[in-house]
Write an enzyme that holds these catalytic residues in place. Sequence first.
Site, PDB file in Angstrom:
ATOM      1  N   HIS A 196     -12.167  -2.909   9.264  1.00 27.36           N
ATOM      2  CA  HIS A 196     -10.923  -3.505   8.347  1.00 27.36           C
ATOM      3  C   HIS A 196     -10.897  -5.155   8.177  1.00 27.36           C
ATOM      4  CE1 HIS A 196      -9.685   0.327  10.423  1.00 27.36           C
ATOM      5  NE2 HIS A 196      -8.984   0.522   9.290  1.00 27.36           N
TER       6      HIS A 196
ATOM      7  N   ARG B  89       0.735  -1.160  -0.018  1.00 24.56           N
ATOM      8  CA  ARG B  89       0.188  -0.018  -0.052  1.00 24.56           C
ATOM      9  C   ARG B  89       0.721   1.040  -0.122  1.00 24.56           C
ATOM     10  NH1 ARG B  89      -4.811   2.199   0.319  1.00 24.56           N
ATOM     11  NH2 ARG B  89      -4.759   4.260   1.554  1.00 24.56           N
TER      12      ARG B  89
ATOM     13  N   TRP C 163      -0.839  14.630   6.772  1.00 23.87           N
ATOM     14  CA  TRP C 163      -0.862  13.638   5.760  1.00 23.87           C
ATOM     15  C   TRP C 163      -0.583  14.212   4.423  1.00 23.87           C
ATOM     16  CZ3 TRP C 163      -5.751   9.974   6.935  1.00 23.87           C
ATOM     17  CH2 TRP C 163      -5.440   8.922   7.763  1.00 23.87           C
TER      18      TRP C 163
HETATM   19  N1  GLN Z   1     -14.864  10.131   6.231  1.00 24.19           N
HETATM   20  C1  GLN Z   1     -13.681   9.395   5.954  1.00 24.19           C
HETATM   21  C2  GLN Z   1     -14.275   7.954   5.392  1.00 24.19           C
HETATM   22  O1  GLN Z   1     -15.318   7.561   5.967  1.00 24.19           O
HETATM   23  C3  GLN Z   1     -12.786   8.942   7.360  1.00 24.19           C
HETATM   24  C4  GLN Z   1     -11.827   7.906   6.912  1.00 24.19           C
HETATM   25  C5  GLN Z   1     -10.741   7.740   8.158  1.00 24.19           C
HETATM   26  O2  GLN Z   1     -11.105   8.180   9.106  1.00 24.19           O
HETATM   27  N2  GLN Z   1      -9.586   7.266   7.752  1.00 24.19           N
HETATM   28  O3  GLN Z   1     -13.556   7.190   4.646  1.00 24.19           O
END
Ligand code: GLN
Length: 774
Positions: A713, A534, A580
């Site tokens: 996940h 990734r 990020w």
């Molecule tokens: N609002 C984003 C989503 O639902 C939040 C993603 C995240 O917290 N990494 O994808």
Amino acid sequence: MAITHNLGFPRIGKKRELKLALESYWKNNISSKKLFEHGQQIRLQNWQAQNSLDYTPVGDFSYYDHVLDMSFLLGNVPQRASQLNDKTIDQYFRIARGRSSQDSHATCVHAGEMTKWFDTNYHYIVPEVTQDTQFSLNPKNLLDQIKQAKQHKINAKPIIIGPVTYLWLSKEKDNSNKLTLLERLIPVYQQLLQTLAEQNIDWVQIDEPILVTELAQEWQQAFQYAYQALNEYRDKQLTQQTNHLNETSIKILLATYFGELGQNLELACQLPVDGLHLDVSQSNQEALLAIEYLTNDKILSLGVINGRNIWKSDLNHLLNWLDPIAKQLGNKLWIAPSCSLLHVPVDLDSEEKIDLKIKNWLAFAQQKLTEVCILATAINSGKQTVAKQLADNAEAISLRKNSPLVNNPHVQTAVNEITPDLSQRNTTYASRTEKQRKHLKLPQFPTTTIGSFPQTEHIRKTRLKFKKGELNETTYIELIKKEIAQTVQQQEALALDVLVHGEAERNDMVEYFGELLEGFIITQFAWVQSYGSRCVKPPILFGDVSRPTAMTVDWINYAQSLTNNPMKGMLTGPVTILNWSFVRDDQPREKSCKQIALAIREEVKDLESSGIKIIQIDEAALREGLPLKRSAWQTYLNWAIECFRIAANGVKDETQIHTHMCYSEFNDIINAIAQMDADVITIENSRSDMELLNVFDDFNYPNEIGPGVYDIHSPNIPAKEQIVQLMQIVAEKIPIERLWINPDCGLKTRQWEDVIPALKNMVEAAHQLRESFA
Ligand code: GLN
Ligand code: ZN
């Protein structure tokens, strides 16, 4: 003569060749032999890219993660993988990601825990230890790489993680004290040094980055013990070898990075090694102290080129500083990037669409090594030999500094004029919540999701075609609206309470805003490994940030027009956008963050005035911005929380602000999180109900909270009973009128087939809870 070297090169390949090879292997499309061939090719490419250096890193390449490689090198392979009598590479992938190629249910194991590598966005696989852990040397993988390097006449400097850092990164599976394993670990490192010496390796780089953290005394002592033991062993080897005239002992370069050594500087300088690498990219004060502390025979490697950012270095300025040091140290001065270049993209030359003015300010891995070589050439052969390069560099640095692209006086004034009231809401949560309840009329245990819904192949293709110009804007908007409409319909069918538009128009929660805000550029190929195969492509923040027009309002309003339920406006928060992205090095992070906060604030207000009643501002990456030194935490938290509040707090009492965080381990920062004062926070469950509950144990979280009850996940579908049970436990700690029910993160990576039954169970669980608490 200053010597040049590098601490590690990006391993994914210029065109993400490693990602493609890995994913083909996992899908059974290529054999392991073919995978290894790809690995060899990437390594060779990397070495060729570094061929101007005196020493080239070897062993920095990895098929998934270099910490997991280290576990294999040390024979510390969790039994659940090693008991399957199978190829090492398959055992390796099972620990890395739960399964390798061809794995059936029978051979899947639970993957090793993954966590962030210091304060980077790279994730490593946490080594597992117990009091019974035994280590044994298993050097084949490293030796293969050395052998390949030698075939290509590479002056190899193998790189390994040091014993103390290795243990520090490990997790005890049995509540034992991992430090007691050091005694058992050192003999394996001794054997490893011996093995490398037999390969006629001149220098080995041993990484001990934990030396930049604030270490407890026992860890400092562990350093003394470990390096003393390694050194004594080397001495013994030397004495035994006195008849062999050519034999010399292998030399150790102790590498530290990601900041200053601070309280550990003297300790590091005194360890019996042959050289020390310091990260002097942020501040160079420690270099002079180190010269004082180091004994005569040691070399000093200065990491002068920042290995974490994407900016050109000011070479002339560096040379002025380096010149006297070089005179003093002679060939005991080494020059390098501050850390492994794993954290920056491979090659700027691949970029074809960046504004040339801005491109001239940038340096990726390849360009950073060129900078190292220019510095060394100037030192070794005189500045005149690189006069042109130095002049070009000076010009680029000056153009950047004075560029109108970077400087926007309106934005700078706005930041200077930030007053405390900007980050205050009008009233406290207690009085806001009453107004919000009347305004929103939500049931108890309201259900919602975190924002994204599955990003289907069709959505991704639509976005891609639009980007390539194969779709015109009107058609594109129609297609995305269709996706939004379906997502809204689906949520109504599921009877969720607070809906979302689904984020079909976003490829990434940060890149989307990076594309729309002034002050950012988006690259084509500047990928950086996040974990395994990734990769992420962080936007580059180069100038003062402003918002030319509203970014989300049309999409959200369209979604709201389709339903009577409240539609959540969905934004990424300033701290996450900052953490990020590749950020500016010409002003403090705090200042860049405030600029982003002001831009997001305008978006929040626009959403509110367009009639949106709930706005979520995600701060997924707030925690990972914590500095490595604990003593610096509070300063970071102060400005990070202020930035969130500036973004969020320009709204009326009736407007409900949500935030979301992708972790539940925030025991140590829960105070700060409470100070964000979001009306509702949704958090990740991190697969551990216990961890979730710990959060509530010591601290009374004052506002509303949605603990993630669906682990997104995993493809597993949570049962209704499981959700009810979890919420009942939470309800013992938090008053039920402050509880929400939601998944633990966005559903973007899931399939509709799992999402629908999972959310159905979630909604049914909410019904049952409402009845049982009625
Ligand atoms: N609002 C984003 C989503 O639902 C939040 C993603 C995240 O917290 N990494 O994808
Ligand atoms: Zn999340």
